[in-house]
Design an enzyme around this catalytic site. Sequence first.
Site, mmCIF file in Angstrom:
data_model
loop_
_atom_site.group_PDB
_atom_site.id
_atom_site.type_symbol
_atom_site.label_atom_id
_atom_site.label_comp_id
_atom_site.label_asym_id
_atom_site.label_seq_id
_atom_site.Cartn_x
_atom_site.Cartn_y
_atom_site.Cartn_z
ATOM 1 C CG ASP A 129 -1.963 1.042 1.505
ATOM 2 O OD1 ASP A 129 -1.533 2.159 0.722
ATOM 3 O OD2 ASP A 129 -2.659 0.844 2.315
ATOM 4 C CG HIS A 164 14.764 14.269 -15.845
ATOM 5 N ND1 HIS A 164 13.889 15.115 -14.975
ATOM 6 C CD2 HIS A 164 14.936 13.425 -14.981
ATOM 7 C CE1 HIS A 164 13.610 14.379 -13.886
ATOM 8 N NE2 HIS A 164 14.520 13.339 -13.878
#
Length: 445
Positions: A297, A394
């Site tokens: 979770d 990136h």
Amino acid sequence: MEDNKKIKGFSKLSKRGKIKWIVENFFKDPENVTREMLSYWHSNEDQQKILDGFSENTISNFPMPYGVAPNFEINGKTYCVPMVIEESSVVAAASSAAKYWMSRGGFKTEIISTTKLGQVSFKWSGPGEALKANFPRIKEKLIKECKHITANMEKRGGGILDIELIDLSDKEKDLFQLKCSFETCDSMGANFINSCLEQFANSLSSFVSNEKSLKDGKLNVIMCILSNYTPDCIVRATVECKIEDLSEFPGGMSADVFAGRFKDAVTIAHLDEYRAATHNKGIFNGVDAVVLATGNDFRAIEACGHTYAARNGSYTSLSYCTIDDGVFKFWLDLPLAVGTVGGLTSLHPMAKRSLELLGNPNSQELMEIIAATGLAQNFAALRSLVTTGIQKGHMKMHLQNILVSLNATEKEIHKAAEYFKEKVVSFSAVREFLEKLRSGKQIIA
Ligand code: MEV
């Protein structure tokens, strides 16, 4: 709101019925949208049923990339770490940091503690002292009457660790809590803890109604729920080596200069919450990706991590860096309540595969793998930030994504990679480049 956007009994419609209503009322191109929604249904009906079983009102699936970061050496063992994440560069950065540290002793990890927590919040309108005086007997009853829930967990070495009575009546009239601690072994323990807490509330009510010395008060249970803040379920991941072994960095930056700049970057994240948020976000890029891949979770993990980062009153870095006697040390302390049994871990086919890929670790080993991945991610981000800057890496990935979205061929991708090596990448610049390339126009570098 327009009436056609409202519906009664939506959940009773079939899956196709739900899609039909949605596409007819929310989309301009119902046929295409229907086709697209259906295209993401699993080809195997049984597998699709499993996915549908996780949630409600499901109409399709939402695919996310499933990648792996190999060469993670953790406590002398090598792992290939599964990562589910949609952000470019994250898996590449983790892989690169893993490889870098593989030749410098790898990651060392240590489980500091594994305690999970839950709370029963209630109002007690009688004398607080009487409640406190009775608490040892209350606690005994609570633990005894919970045996039917705890018996199996106890066989596995877990169970209830403690129950404390917390008096909050100085903050809010009549407010008290039971602060309950548990060992849940290889499960994250949410169901186990919540079941115990609800049983505690019943036992507490029955004690109060049968105890003469408490007859002047009234008990009102407000709620029973686990706490996602587990500051005593902590793993530490560390990398360290002599400064000279850090080698040289892009642009000829020396190991000494690198180590100093890196340490400064961590210090800034300790001093400034604006930077701390981004710094920790980088850690969670790695953490969440493994948490998700193993069916855990990630919301619970994030909530806990950020609360822990603010435990001393202001939000700060989760990682630390020191340079002592020529040794560079970088580490991370992270609360991680994860499981390797129960929940999605054994139900989601890919979560099962992820755990198998990791050699079916127990929950503590999984904590160690996740923390090492978070540290690797943090190292890779800071290494880029203090050397070349983050955009170089990136933009390489960004360029790939733009090219794919513009249906570039292998040849075009190759040419674009060359052309944009030293140029600023933007969607329009790449589109223009492709248009020129495709029309045979000359491209001036
Ligand atoms: C981007 O997802 C994460 C970074 O911003 C983390 C950082 O700044 O440390 C690169």
